[in-house]
Each structure stands twice: as structure tokens, then as C-alpha cells.
Motif scaffolding. Structure first.
Motif, PDB file in Angstrom:
ATOM      1  N   ARG A  34       0.833  -1.212   0.000  1.00 32.74           N
ATOM      2  CA  ARG A  34       0.000   0.000   0.000  1.00 32.74           C
ATOM      3  C   ARG A  34       0.864   1.258   0.000  1.00 32.74           C
ATOM      4  O   ARG A  34       0.558   2.241  -0.686  1.00 32.74           O
ATOM      5  CB  ARG A  34      -0.932  -0.005   1.209  1.00 32.74           C
ATOM      6  CG  ARG A  34      -2.020  -1.040   1.125  1.00 32.74           C
ATOM      7  CD  ARG A  34      -2.990  -0.971   2.322  1.00 32.74           C
ATOM      8  NE  ARG A  34      -3.811  -2.146   2.339  1.00 32.74           N
ATOM      9  CZ  ARG A  34      -3.603  -3.207   3.122  1.00 32.74           C
ATOM     10  NH1 ARG A  34      -2.608  -3.213   3.996  1.00 32.74           N
ATOM     11  NH2 ARG A  34      -4.406  -4.259   3.060  1.00 32.74           N
ATOM     12  N   TYR A  35       1.954   1.245   0.757  1.00 36.75           N
ATOM     13  CA  TYR A  35       2.879   2.381   0.790  1.00 36.75           C
ATOM     14  C   TYR A  35       3.509   2.589  -0.583  1.00 36.75           C
ATOM     15  O   TYR A  35       3.615   3.719  -1.064  1.00 36.75           O
ATOM     16  CB  TYR A  35       3.941   2.171   1.869  1.00 36.75           C
ATOM     17  CG  TYR A  35       4.978   3.262   1.887  1.00 36.75           C
ATOM     18  CD1 TYR A  35       4.641   4.551   2.323  1.00 36.75           C
ATOM     19  CD2 TYR A  35       6.277   3.018   1.478  1.00 36.75           C
ATOM     20  CE1 TYR A  35       5.588   5.563   2.338  1.00 36.75           C
ATOM     21  CE2 TYR A  35       7.230   4.026   1.485  1.00 36.75           C
ATOM     22  CZ  TYR A  35       6.876   5.296   1.914  1.00 36.75           C
ATOM     23  OH  TYR A  35       7.815   6.301   1.923  1.00 36.75           O
ATOM     24  N   TRP A  36       3.938   1.489  -1.218  1.00 34.22           N
ATOM     25  CA  TRP A  36       4.500   1.593  -2.569  1.00 34.22           C
ATOM     26  C   TRP A  36       3.526   2.308  -3.487  1.00 34.22           C
ATOM     27  O   TRP A  36       3.903   3.169  -4.268  1.00 34.22           O
ATOM     28  CB  TRP A  36       4.798   0.216  -3.140  1.00 34.22           C
ATOM     29  CG  TRP A  36       5.970  -0.491  -2.549  1.00 34.22           C
ATOM     30  CD1 TRP A  36       6.932   0.020  -1.726  1.00 34.22           C
ATOM     31  CD2 TRP A  36       6.310  -1.855  -2.745  1.00 34.22           C
ATOM     32  NE1 TRP A  36       7.831  -0.954  -1.399  1.00 34.22           N
ATOM     33  CE2 TRP A  36       7.482  -2.111  -2.012  1.00 34.22           C
ATOM     34  CE3 TRP A  36       5.720  -2.899  -3.474  1.00 34.22           C
ATOM     35  CZ2 TRP A  36       8.088  -3.355  -2.009  1.00 34.22           C
ATOM     36  CZ3 TRP A  36       6.330  -4.140  -3.457  1.00 34.22           C
ATOM     37  CH2 TRP A  36       7.500  -4.369  -2.725  1.00 34.22           C
ATOM     38  N   ARG A  37       2.251   1.947  -3.402  1.00 37.22           N
ATOM     39  CA  ARG A  37       1.234   2.567  -4.258  1.00 37.22           C
ATOM     40  C   ARG A  37       1.123   4.059  -3.957  1.00 37.22           C
ATOM     41  O   ARG A  37       1.024   4.883  -4.864  1.00 37.22           O
ATOM     42  CB  ARG A  37      -0.107   1.877  -4.058  1.00 37.22           C
ATOM     43  CG  ARG A  37      -1.215   2.437  -4.917  1.00 37.22           C
ATOM     44  CD  ARG A  37      -2.451   1.559  -4.870  1.00 37.22           C
ATOM     45  NE  ARG A  37      -3.602   2.198  -5.435  1.00 37.22           N
ATOM     46  CZ  ARG A  37      -3.837   2.311  -6.741  1.00 37.22           C
ATOM     47  NH1 ARG A  37      -2.982   1.812  -7.603  1.00 37.22           N
ATOM     48  NH2 ARG A  37      -4.918   2.921  -7.180  1.00 37.22           N
ATOM     49  N   GLN A  38       1.190   4.419  -2.692  1.00 40.33           N
ATOM     50  CA  GLN A  38       1.085   5.819  -2.283  1.00 40.33           C
ATOM     51  C   GLN A  38       2.233   6.658  -2.835  1.00 40.33           C
ATOM     52  O   GLN A  38       2.019   7.801  -3.243  1.00 40.33           O
ATOM     53  CB  GLN A  38       1.059   5.895  -0.763  1.00 40.33           C
ATOM     54  CG  GLN A  38       0.936   7.293  -0.206  1.00 40.33           C
ATOM     55  CD  GLN A  38       0.946   7.305   1.313  1.00 40.33           C
ATOM     56  OE1 GLN A  38       0.986   6.271   1.963  1.00 40.33           O
ATOM     57  NE2 GLN A  38       0.920   8.484   1.879  1.00 40.33           N
ATOM     58  N   ILE A  39       3.453   6.105  -2.859  1.00 36.48           N
ATOM     59  CA  ILE A  39       4.618   6.881  -3.321  1.00 36.48           C
ATOM     60  C   ILE A  39       4.909   6.677  -4.808  1.00 36.48           C
ATOM     61  O   ILE A  39       5.867   7.243  -5.337  1.00 36.48           O
ATOM     62  CB  ILE A  39       5.874   6.572  -2.478  1.00 36.48           C
ATOM     63  CG1 ILE A  39       6.321   5.121  -2.648  1.00 36.48           C
ATOM     64  CG2 ILE A  39       5.643   6.938  -1.014  1.00 36.48           C
ATOM     65  CD1 ILE A  39       7.682   4.805  -2.038  1.00 36.48           C
ATOM     66  N   GLY A  40       4.106   5.860  -5.480  1.00 36.19           N
ATOM     67  CA  GLY A  40       4.288   5.674  -6.918  1.00 36.19           C
ATOM     68  C   GLY A  40       5.322   4.633  -7.295  1.00 36.19           C
ATOM     69  O   GLY A  40       5.820   4.622  -8.421  1.00 36.19           O
TER      70      GLY A  40
END
Length: 75
Positions: A34-40
Motif C-alpha cells: 500500500r505504501y509503494w502505491r502511495q509513493i508511486g
């Protein structure tokens, strides 16, 4: 364009993976995905309702980009 009855998690022949399945694949936590998705970073997901799903083709693209970034040859 609905889910096929032959195989759960597929649409028009494409397999979709959940955040939890991606986390297992990359041996990390769902929160990291989810964090990866948030930071692109990471594979690009598709929002379906309240869920984020990832296609097998997108996972292969992401893994190929990792191989190039590390100087490895993609198989």
C-alpha cells in the motif's frame, strides 16, 4: 465485461492479484505494498470498487524494470 465463471480473479483472460497476494509474492507486508502505491513505486494497480487489483502483465512489467535497474537480464 464481468468476471468469468471459469476462474475466480480473472477478467477477459487476465488474472488479477490482491494486495495480500502481491505482498506474499514479494515477501513483504500488505502495508508495504500500500505504501509503494502511495509513493508511486511498485506495480501499478487498478481500483475496482474499494479494492486495488494488479494484473499479471503489470507484475511482469514491474519485475522487468527491476531487472533492468539492477543490471540483470530479464528472462
Amino acid at each position: 465485461m464481468g468476471l468469468t465463471s471459469a476462474s475466480p480473479g480473472t477478467v477477459s483472460g487476465s488474472r488479477f492479484f490482491t494486495v495480500e497476494e502481491i505482498a506474499r509474492r514479494y515477501r513483504t507486508s500488505a502495508n508495504t505494498v500500500r505504501y509503494w502505491r502511495q509513493i508511486g513505486y511498485g506495480p501499478k494497480g487498478v481500483k475496482v470498487g474499494r479494492r486495488v487489483l494488479y494484473t499479471e502483465a503489470e507484475l511482469e512489467r514491474f519485475e522487468g524494470s527491476l531487472a533492468v535497474a539492477t543490471g540483470e537480464e530479464a528472462e
